[in-house]
Design a protein around this motif. Sequence first.
Motif, PDB file in Angstrom:
ATOM      1  N   ARG A 126       0.808  -1.210   0.000  1.00 11.59           N
ATOM      2  CA  ARG A 126       0.000   0.000   0.000  1.00 11.59           C
ATOM      3  C   ARG A 126       0.855   1.281   0.000  1.00 11.59           C
ATOM      4  N   ALA A 127       2.160   1.118  -0.108  1.00  9.39           N
ATOM      5  CA  ALA A 127       3.044   2.289  -0.133  1.00  9.39           C
ATOM      6  C   ALA A 127       2.702   3.186  -1.317  1.00  9.39           C
ATOM      7  N   VAL A 128       2.713   4.474  -1.089  1.00 12.58           N
ATOM      8  CA  VAL A 128       2.396   5.428  -2.142  1.00 12.58           C
ATOM      9  C   VAL A 128       3.524   5.449  -3.173  1.00 12.58           C
ATOM     10  N   THR A 129       3.196   5.193  -4.423  1.00 13.46           N
ATOM     11  CA  THR A 129       4.202   5.275  -5.493  1.00 13.46           C
ATOM     12  C   THR A 129       3.715   6.277  -6.540  1.00 13.46           C
ATOM     13  N   ASP A 130       3.526   5.845  -7.792  1.00 14.40           N
ATOM     14  CA  ASP A 130       3.131   6.803  -8.833  1.00 14.40           C
ATOM     15  C   ASP A 130       2.577   6.049 -10.031  1.00 14.40           C
ATOM     16  N   SER A 131       2.146   6.813 -11.010  1.00 16.38           N
ATOM     17  CA  SER A 131       1.667   6.219 -12.269  1.00 16.38           C
ATOM     18  C   SER A 131       2.507   6.736 -13.429  1.00 16.38           C
ATOM     19  N   TYR A 132       3.762   7.085 -13.114  1.00 15.30           N
ATOM     20  CA  TYR A 132       4.642   7.697 -14.112  1.00 15.30           C
ATOM     21  C   TYR A 132       5.004   6.734 -15.232  1.00 15.30           C
ATOM     22  N   GLY A 133       5.187   5.469 -14.876  1.00 17.19           N
ATOM     23  CA  GLY A 133       5.575   4.494 -15.899  1.00 17.19           C
ATOM     24  C   GLY A 133       5.280   3.088 -15.425  1.00 17.19           C
ATOM     25  N   PRO A 134       5.146   2.132 -16.317  1.00 15.58           N
ATOM     26  CA  PRO A 134       4.788   0.767 -15.936  1.00 15.58           C
ATOM     27  C   PRO A 134       5.954  -0.039 -15.381  1.00 15.58           C
ATOM     28  N   PHE A 135       7.192   0.395 -15.645  1.00 16.85           N
ATOM     29  CA  PHE A 135       8.344  -0.390 -15.242  1.00 16.85           C
ATOM     30  C   PHE A 135       9.156   0.314 -14.150  1.00 16.85           C
ATOM     31  N   ILE A 136      10.128  -0.419 -13.639  1.00 12.66           N
ATOM     32  CA  ILE A 136      10.920   0.067 -12.510  1.00 12.66           C
ATOM     33  C   ILE A 136      12.071   0.945 -12.977  1.00 12.66           C
ATOM     34  N   THR A 137      12.059   2.183 -12.527  1.00 14.79           N
ATOM     35  CA  THR A 137      13.158   3.118 -12.782  1.00 14.79           C
ATOM     36  C   THR A 137      13.436   3.873 -11.489  1.00 14.79           C
ATOM     37  N   TYR A 138      14.672   4.325 -11.344  1.00 16.70           N
ATOM     38  CA  TYR A 138      15.073   5.046 -10.134  1.00 16.70           C
ATOM     39  C   TYR A 138      15.181   6.534 -10.450  1.00 16.70           C
ATOM     40  N   ASP A 139      14.226   7.301  -9.917  1.00 16.25           N
ATOM     41  CA  ASP A 139      14.200   8.742 -10.149  1.00 16.25           C
ATOM     42  C   ASP A 139      13.642   9.400  -8.884  1.00 16.25           C
ATOM     43  N   THR A 140      14.531  10.013  -8.089  1.00 16.39           N
ATOM     44  CA  THR A 140      14.117  10.572  -6.799  1.00 16.39           C
ATOM     45  C   THR A 140      13.208  11.784  -6.934  1.00 16.39           C
ATOM     46  N   GLU A 141      13.218  12.440  -8.088  1.00 12.10           N
ATOM     47  CA  GLU A 141      12.381  13.625  -8.272  1.00 12.10           C
ATOM     48  C   GLU A 141      11.013  13.276  -8.843  1.00 12.10           C
ATOM     49  N   LYS A 142      10.995  12.478  -9.899  1.00  5.33           N
ATOM     50  CA  LYS A 142       9.727  12.140 -10.548  1.00  5.33           C
ATOM     51  C   LYS A 142       9.025  10.949  -9.876  1.00  5.33           C
ATOM     52  N   ARG A 143       9.817  10.057  -9.267  1.00 10.81           N
ATOM     53  CA  ARG A 143       9.237   8.854  -8.670  1.00 10.81           C
ATOM     54  C   ARG A 143       9.794   8.622  -7.263  1.00 10.81           C
ATOM     55  N   THR A 180      17.656  -1.986 -10.428  1.00 12.66           N
ATOM     56  CA  THR A 180      16.858  -1.481 -11.555  1.00 12.66           C
ATOM     57  C   THR A 180      17.043  -2.331 -12.804  1.00 12.66           C
ATOM     58  N   THR A 181      18.219  -2.946 -12.938  1.00  9.60           N
ATOM     59  CA  THR A 181      18.448  -3.839 -14.083  1.00  9.60           C
ATOM     60  C   THR A 181      17.702  -5.155 -13.898  1.00  9.60           C
ATOM     61  N   GLU A 182      17.809  -5.720 -12.698  1.00  8.44           N
ATOM     62  CA  GLU A 182      17.196  -7.015 -12.437  1.00  8.44           C
ATOM     63  C   GLU A 182      15.667  -6.950 -12.478  1.00  8.44           C
ATOM     64  N   PHE A 183      15.116  -5.806 -12.045  1.00  6.49           N
ATOM     65  CA  PHE A 183      13.658  -5.689 -11.971  1.00  6.49           C
ATOM     66  C   PHE A 183      13.086  -4.738 -13.022  1.00  6.49           C
ATOM     67  N   GLN A 184      13.854  -4.465 -14.059  1.00  5.88           N
ATOM     68  CA  GLN A 184      13.431  -3.465 -15.037  1.00  5.88           C
ATOM     69  C   GLN A 184      12.117  -3.816 -15.747  1.00  5.88           C
ATOM     70  N   ASN A 185      11.814  -5.087 -15.860  1.00  7.60           N
ATOM     71  CA  ASN A 185      10.580  -5.495 -16.538  1.00  7.60           C
ATOM     72  C   ASN A 185       9.422  -5.764 -15.568  1.00  7.60           C
ATOM     73  N   TYR A 186       9.661  -5.499 -14.274  1.00  2.00           N
ATOM     74  CA  TYR A 186       8.607  -5.669 -13.282  1.00  2.00           C
ATOM     75  C   TYR A 186       7.724  -4.424 -13.264  1.00  2.00           C
ATOM     76  N   ASN A 187       6.436  -4.609 -13.016  1.00  2.00           N
ATOM     77  CA  ASN A 187       5.616  -3.437 -12.747  1.00  2.00           C
ATOM     78  C   ASN A 187       5.745  -3.106 -11.255  1.00  2.00           C
ATOM     79  N   THR A 188       5.181  -1.993 -10.834  1.00  2.00           N
ATOM     80  CA  THR A 188       5.354  -1.546  -9.451  1.00  2.00           C
ATOM     81  C   THR A 188       4.802  -2.549  -8.445  1.00  2.00           C
TER      82      THR A 188
END
Length: 283
Positions: free
Chosen positions: A173-190, A212-220
């Motif tokens: 239930r942690a608050v994340t975002d709807s910025y993109g379907p895959f895992i990326t590391y962005d402290t400002e946008k995500r 981020t490489t290992e989970f790049q194809n995972y959704n949130t």
Amino acid sequence: MAATIMGCGIPLEKSLIYWQSHVPQHAELMWLLSCFSSLGYLSRMPQYMEKSKKHVSAMNLGLYRFTPVLQAADILLFESQLVPVGEDQCIHINFTRDLVDSVHAFYGKPIFTKPETYLLNDDETSADQNTVNCARVMSLRDASSKMSKSDPSSMSRIDLIDSLDDIVTKIGRAVTDSYGPFITYDTEKRPGLANLIRIYSAVSDMSIAKITTEFQNYNTAKFKEACAVQVNSHLAPIREEIMRLRKDKSFVKKVMTENAKEAKEIAEQTMKKVRKELGFVGL
């Protein structure tokens, strides 16, 4: 609290864990240091400002002195040289250092050991994102605020004794975002997702780049499941030890009592020197 500290693996052969009230030198030194503490300085301390806003009708002298001056006494009583703190606590170490300067200036001689801050900084500027210290873990409900046990919402944090189900629910239930379907590391946008990635890094010793490489194809949602499992794997032995120690109250009490005796002896040596230098007449 004692069982929690011990359960986290603090080595008892190198540390003293005790009830502060069993070592009266803490309160004695706090009183002496209070005589050199500016009310203006104390009123600017973050914790005082925060608590004074929440408890306007309960303002008292204890609120002024409790955190900054007592913390200074805790540090100086044992002649600490390096004090490990989070970034938000640096102001308290600076206050302690300024207090030492004030006492030394007044008496014209050194009396206390002046402590230095030991600060573990978050490393977010690494070009390849290969390192992360995760010095500050952010709230699961608001990634702009640090994770805190004083937060009224238990969903904002992972407690050390949380079960696997608790951890799965909270991270899920942690608050994340709807910025993109895959895992990326962005402290400002995500920021929410970045916080979970940093938590994963801290409990797995994997770099952010590798995560981020290992989970790049995972959704949130799928990454949250993996993160919860990893957090539980890290906390499980700590949780088990805490619960074991909570049941063994006699052992914890024995450790605390014996430690208090040793701490009291060390503290008294400091106070003998302080009383002498400040001009108190000995018995």
